[in-house]
Write an enzyme that holds these catalytic residues in place. Structure first.
Site, PDB file in Angstrom:
ATOM      1  N   GLY A 113     131.409  20.129  -7.429  1.00  0.00           N
ATOM      2  CA  GLY A 113     130.628  19.116  -8.139  1.00  0.00           C
ATOM      3  C   GLY A 113     130.276  17.920  -7.281  1.00  0.00           C
ATOM      4  O   GLY A 113     130.409  17.933  -6.061  1.00  0.00           O
TER       5      GLY A 113
ATOM      6  N   LEU B 119     127.155  16.787  -6.949  1.00  0.00           N
ATOM      7  CA  LEU B 119     126.137  17.516  -6.188  1.00  0.00           C
ATOM      8  C   LEU B 119     125.283  16.597  -5.313  1.00  0.00           C
ATOM      9  O   LEU B 119     124.948  15.486  -5.708  1.00  0.00           O
ATOM     10  CB  LEU B 119     125.227  18.277  -7.159  1.00  0.00           C
TER      11      LEU B 119
ATOM     12  N   HIS C 271     123.977  20.926  -1.778  1.00  0.00           N
ATOM     13  CA  HIS C 271     124.183  21.861  -2.897  1.00  0.00           C
ATOM     14  C   HIS C 271     122.839  22.296  -3.480  1.00  0.00           C
ATOM     15  O   HIS C 271     122.651  23.454  -3.841  1.00  0.00           O
ATOM     16  CB  HIS C 271     124.974  21.182  -4.026  1.00  0.00           C
TER      17      HIS C 271
ATOM     18  N   GLN D  92     135.119  27.669   6.595  1.00  0.00           N
ATOM     19  CA  GLN D  92     135.212  28.194   5.229  1.00  0.00           C
ATOM     20  C   GLN D  92     134.286  29.396   5.060  1.00  0.00           C
ATOM     21  O   GLN D  92     134.671  30.425   4.479  1.00  0.00           O
ATOM     22  CB  GLN D  92     134.836  27.086   4.234  1.00  0.00           C
TER      23      GLN D  92
ATOM     24  N   SER E 220     127.725  15.254   2.276  1.00  0.00           N
ATOM     25  CA  SER E 220     129.022  15.654   1.744  1.00  0.00           C
ATOM     26  C   SER E 220     129.307  14.796   0.519  1.00  0.00           C
ATOM     27  O   SER E 220     128.952  13.604   0.501  1.00  0.00           O
ATOM     28  CB  SER E 220     130.112  15.410   2.800  1.00  0.00           C
ATOM     29  N   SER E 221     129.961  15.377  -0.473  1.00  0.00           N
ATOM     30  CA  SER E 221     130.329  14.588  -1.658  1.00  0.00           C
ATOM     31  C   SER E 221     131.253  13.442  -1.246  1.00  0.00           C
ATOM     32  O   SER E 221     131.274  12.390  -1.880  1.00  0.00           O
ATOM     33  CB  SER E 221     131.043  15.476  -2.680  1.00  0.00           C
TER      34      SER E 221
END
Ligand code: PAF
Length: 283
Positions: A31, A33, A37, A153, A185-186
């Site tokens: 989340g 976003l 994303h 990742q 990045s969040s």
């Protein structure tokens, strides 16, 4: 857009969609976003008939003292962005349903998780692969999209998907950057204005390496020391790692070849920023 929190409702819904022959595209996120994303969602829309987004701040991938409790969240804003992008199903499971009392099963990818963030954040990838495997089982996607900013990742998820014969195509999407080059990045929200300015050192350092490479320097240690020098100019920046690795094995390399990737993790204040660059590509 339908918002579903219940795991079995979500799974039944996705299985029914697959039975109808619909191709499911899936973007798993935590989340808050951002444009990165949104680029995954746009590509997902193009690649499938049903676009699924999950938002779940996964506790098992956070270590002790990390930012689990303050991880940024804004569900109403995320839901609106998702709606605007044409998401069909938004999956927002609860922690206690994903990890009920007595939960005991974890997915662990060996080798690829030993270096880089795996060495810096013990247990992190075990949490990531466990939740992604669970989400794949619930959502039953044909294709799943991940950002290349989290380079390790992506490699680990590809390995898991292949090793466990999961019938999911994994798509890695390019890093999306702010106008000044900071990778989106969040976590960028944690940076003060001054730290935000210091964060640009990461892309500056990547550009320095690229310039030196173009002039014929391919010795990894020399290139890494250039990065260290540039990051060292910022008062609040401290390096977790700067490494040049093989893009597939993630093992360190002494000399840059066509398969080399430069990977960085740098704390600016207490915010950990990561970035990377395939050294054969232009910046
Ligand atoms: O990249 C992320 O946001 C997370 O690691 C993921 C893949 C959604 C798993 O929690």
């Amino acid at each position: 857009m339908e918002i579903i929190s219940d795991i079995s409702t979500m799974q039944q819904r996705c299985l029914a969609e697959r039975r109808k022959g619909r191709r499911i595209s899936f973007v798993p996120t935590m989340g808050y976003l951002h444009q990165g994303h949104l680029s995954l969602l746009s590509e997902g829309k193009r690649r499938g008939d049903l676009l699924v987004l999950s938002i779940f701040v996964n506790p098992t991938q956070f270590g002790q003292g990390e930012d689990l409790d303050k991880y940024p969240q804004d569900m109403p804003r995320d839901a609106q962005l998702a709606r605007d992008l044409g998401v069909d199903l938004l999956f927002t499971p609860n922690k206690q349903d994903i990890y009920p009392v007595g939960y005991a099963t974890y997915v662990n990818v060996e080798g690829l998780t030993d270096n880089l963030c795996g060495a810096n954040r013990p247990g992190h990838f075990r949490g990531v692969t466990t939740v992604v495997a669970k989400l794949f089982n619930i959502v039953q996607p044909d294709v799943a999209l991940f950002g290349r900013k989290d380079f390790q990742q992506l490699a680990v998820i590809r390995r898991m998907t292949c090793d466990l014969n999961l019938p999911v195509e994994i798509v890695g999407m390019p890093i999306v950057r702010e106008a000044d080059g900071l990778a989106m990045s969040s976590r960028n929200i944690y940076l003060s204005a001054d730290q935000r300015r210091q964060g640009v050192a990461l892309i500056d350092a990547i550009r320095l390496v690229k310039k030196e490479l173009n002039q014929g320097q391919s010795d990894a240690a020399t290139l890494i020391s250039l990065v260290e020098g540039r990051i060292g100019q910022e008062p609040e920046a401290s390096i977790d790692y700067v490494q040049i690795c093989h893009a597939d094995t993630l093992q360190d390399m002494d000399r840059v070849t066509g398969d080399s990737v430069l990977l960085l993790a740098v704390k600016v204040g207490s915010t950990r920023l990561i970035d990377n660059h395939y050294l054969c590509e232009e910046v």
